[in-house]
Design a protein around this motif. Sequence first.
Motif, PDB file in Angstrom:
ATOM      1  N   GLN A 626       0.915  -1.196   0.092  1.00  0.00           N
ATOM      2  CA  GLN A 626      -0.023   0.032  -0.114  1.00  0.00           C
ATOM      3  C   GLN A 626       0.879   1.252   0.008  1.00  0.00           C
ATOM      4  O   GLN A 626       1.897   1.232   0.776  1.00  0.00           O
ATOM      5  N   SER A 627       0.465   2.260  -0.719  1.00  0.00           N
ATOM      6  CA  SER A 627       1.083   3.543  -1.052  1.00  0.00           C
ATOM      7  C   SER A 627       0.526   4.605  -0.052  1.00  0.00           C
ATOM      8  O   SER A 627      -0.797   4.557  -0.150  1.00  0.00           O
ATOM      9  N   PHE A 628       1.213   5.697   0.591  1.00  0.00           N
ATOM     10  CA  PHE A 628       0.684   6.517   1.300  1.00  0.00           C
ATOM     11  C   PHE A 628       1.378   8.017   0.612  1.00  0.00           C
ATOM     12  O   PHE A 628       2.441   8.160   0.576  1.00  0.00           O
ATOM     13  N   GLU A 629       0.504   9.043   0.653  1.00  0.00           N
ATOM     14  CA  GLU A 629       0.900  10.316  -0.123  1.00  0.00           C
ATOM     15  C   GLU A 629       2.056  10.761   1.037  1.00  0.00           C
ATOM     16  O   GLU A 629       3.241  11.522   0.426  1.00  0.00           O
ATOM     17  N   ASN A 630       1.892  10.635   2.178  1.00  0.00           N
ATOM     18  CA  ASN A 630       2.834  11.008   3.095  1.00  0.00           C
ATOM     19  C   ASN A 630       2.945  10.335   4.279  1.00  0.00           C
ATOM     20  O   ASN A 630       1.939   9.561   4.836  1.00  0.00           O
ATOM     21  N   SER A 631       3.967  10.151   5.122  1.00  0.00           N
ATOM     22  CA  SER A 631       4.143   9.227   6.470  1.00  0.00           C
ATOM     23  C   SER A 631       3.344   9.858   7.286  1.00  0.00           C
ATOM     24  O   SER A 631       3.011   8.864   8.184  1.00  0.00           O
ATOM     25  N   LEU A 633       0.482  10.002   7.245  1.00  0.00           N
ATOM     26  CA  LEU A 633      -1.094   9.055   7.192  1.00  0.00           C
ATOM     27  C   LEU A 633      -0.785   7.911   8.150  1.00  0.00           C
ATOM     28  O   LEU A 633      -1.712   7.208   8.445  1.00  0.00           O
ATOM     29  N   TYR A 639      -6.031   5.571  10.515  1.00  0.00           N
ATOM     30  CA  TYR A 639      -5.279   4.445   9.759  1.00  0.00           C
ATOM     31  C   TYR A 639      -5.954   3.081   9.767  1.00  0.00           C
ATOM     32  O   TYR A 639      -6.374   2.733  10.927  1.00  0.00           O
ATOM     33  N   THR A 645       3.296  -2.141   3.821  1.00  0.00           N
ATOM     34  CA  THR A 645       3.362  -0.744   3.358  1.00  0.00           C
ATOM     35  C   THR A 645       4.576  -0.679   2.364  1.00  0.00           C
ATOM     36  O   THR A 645       5.614  -1.120   2.705  1.00  0.00           O
ATOM     37  N   GLN A 717      10.578   8.189   2.628  1.00  0.00           N
ATOM     38  CA  GLN A 717      10.255   9.209   1.441  1.00  0.00           C
ATOM     39  C   GLN A 717      11.332   9.825   0.953  1.00  0.00           C
ATOM     40  O   GLN A 717      12.320  10.425   2.022  1.00  0.00           O
TER      41      GLN A 717
END
Length: 804
Positions: A626-631, A633, A639, A645, A717
């Motif tokens: 799973q990807s997240f736009e920023n850490s 999140l 969550y 991740t 990131q």
Amino acid sequence: MLNFILLFLKESAQSSEPFWLFSFLGRLHPMLVHFPISLLILAALFELLSLRNFNSKLRPSINLILTLGAASAIFSAAFGLLLAQNESLDGDVLFLHQWAGITTSVLAIVLLILLHQIQRKSQLKFILPYRVVLLLSVIGVSIAGHFGASMTHGETYLTEVLPGQNANYSSSDGNYDLIAFQADTLSEANQLKLTNEVRAIFAHNCYKCHGSAKQKGELRLDEKAFVFEGGESGKVIIPGNAKKSDLYQRITLPKGHDDVMPSKGKTLTGKEIALIELWINKGAIWPDGALQSSIFRVAELAPRNPALPVKSENLSNPIDLWVNEYFTKNEIPWAQPVDDRTYLRRIYLDIIGLIPSNVDLTSFMADTRPNKREIWVQKLLESNDSYAQHWLTFWNDALRNDYTGTGYITGGRYNLTDWLYKSLRQNKPYNAFVKELLNPDDASKGFIAGIQWRGTVNASQRTEMQAAQNVGQVLLGLNLKCASCHDSFVSDWKLEDAYAFANIFSEKPLEMNRCEIPMGKFAPTRLLWPSLGEIDGTANRAEKLKQLSEKMVQPANGRLYRTIVNRVWKQMLGRGVVEPVDEMDNEPWSQDLLDWLAVDFVNKGYDVKKLIYLISTSKVYQMPSQSFENSGLLVDDAYKFKGTTRKRMTAEQFSDAVSQLFAPVFKVDQVKYEPFELVAYLPAEKKARASLVQNNPFLTALGRPNREVVSTSRDSQGNLLQALEMTNGELLNQTLKEGAKNWKERYPDSNTLISEMFNQALARNPSQKELAIAKESLGTKPSIESIQDFMWSVVLLPEFQIVY
């Protein structure tokens, strides 16, 4: 100027009412104080641009800005003294802010004198002192600004916005059961619960201005006696009558009103106000036992072994059974497992830190055994040296173990690499691993010895206290740093708790210091959780450490084993069951999974490799990442766990991958053999694993910490420094240049070179479009420079750097 102000302060202090002009000038302080901050910093930046030429074109601007900045620093300090005197401000933070400001103003005066000597008398010998004082002035005004912000916005002003801070409480979502408290007569349990709910509201909204560090209007709300004593205007609570209570009147004022409470940040919600009103009308009950239940979430210490869910037809791994229960509850579907190529690359990087070779991938793809994934995981776990060299990075970060640094020059820091490497290579049981860290010999003493090269910076950072903080953070997932200076604002840990634990690492009891002020008191020597047993405070340090090591590793200390399984889980899946991993009192997304894993870990002999095997053979580990736009999140309250991740290669993994493919980033002769003995474990080829070499700008840019403090998480990131190093860094450039020469000799034609590059680096063939672009770039007879550019473009691909 300061003497002038102090004289008038002395005179006005004899009067019952402050002189109006002094009050007016004092209130100009918050407005004036921003001038020295911005001007001195700007002057320093301009001075930095003029290092090579003191009389550069910027000099007139620097002189003007510096004169204005220094003058405003002096006036700001003077007006600040007036403000403190006439507004009845007090507290330790004010003391620090005040003297930081005075020090800055004195430095500003010295700065102007030195500048005068240089400009008017042409005494160039003063240039260096002038620049040093300018730097100190910038530091001074920054410190003063920090403490000023702490006074106006609270001591947690900077830290409260960081991920994980106050994650357990939100004033906007309080779920208060007001009906339960409205009975005419409350039970003792409900009395205690009601009081604790009110105190939780006070703690999260009021302590910044009315706690132990600061008492605005002489009002404290952190202890029973102070609450009912009131402030400078008298009592703020009239038990039985909320409408006549000053506290209630203030919290019900509209936001923006001069007298509203809280004056900073959000006003209280309707439910919070209603709860306080109910509490006051009920007589402002405050049982002596209040707050034995924490206002913060506190995780259970004891182990807990929940019964496994019933196995289903296609799920047998216990991890999958717990996750399936979570998925069912949260209506999250299971995803199909990743393909063999993705899975093999994932387990190689997670278990031994290397990318699989083309031969490995071909062999794995051709393997027809139904349990081949389990077989290959076990094969990797049996690669003892590769396993140890990879996980060495994880433990070096956590245990502050590095190969160079000031501490080694002064003899105040100790290397534990040989002990650590051998412990990992032989898969030492975790309970024995911890015992040897806590009751060390010369080989393993580096962790709790503390970093002595800095000296005693302050009481909260002395060696014994550092040992307590590091043990608490790494082994128990808790933060004692705040409690080492004062009672914590982010947990229930008290100053006495931190000193009691630090005494175990000291030959004699330590005098308690609150915010660097000696208290003349000594805490008893004890563990953070007395239920784990007693420590003999009269014993010498060696005996206390022995007792500590034995009591910490007992199975009854469920916290120790939840912490390690949570760290390994995060290392494998990118996000802990509890996050952040150093805050184990935070709520896990699955309490049952965490508890079961910890008990299973103990039952299987404290075997870390068995834990890794269990995780990496689970179906949930094999799901797409799973990807997240920023850490941020990842630590958000909302969550939801949906699988592994997506993460970026670490600095060491990236370096080792480049070494495998092209040319050694680090040579074997760059490994410093002393004071540890790794000669027998080094590879026969010339390249050395990045985990074994000292830090450098390349590794730093890619995220390797300096290890002067504990580091248990790295940001996955990308950032600007990383981008600059990857595009312009000399080390990577030289490595790829050497690699290009090697590849040109091995693969003289473009077609073979392109095909091998994609297969070895990305474990796949190039697409038609990629092949066409690469051919156009390389030509029929590729040059070393074009091959180097091609290599560079491949290693920059997300497909290469990301662990999918």
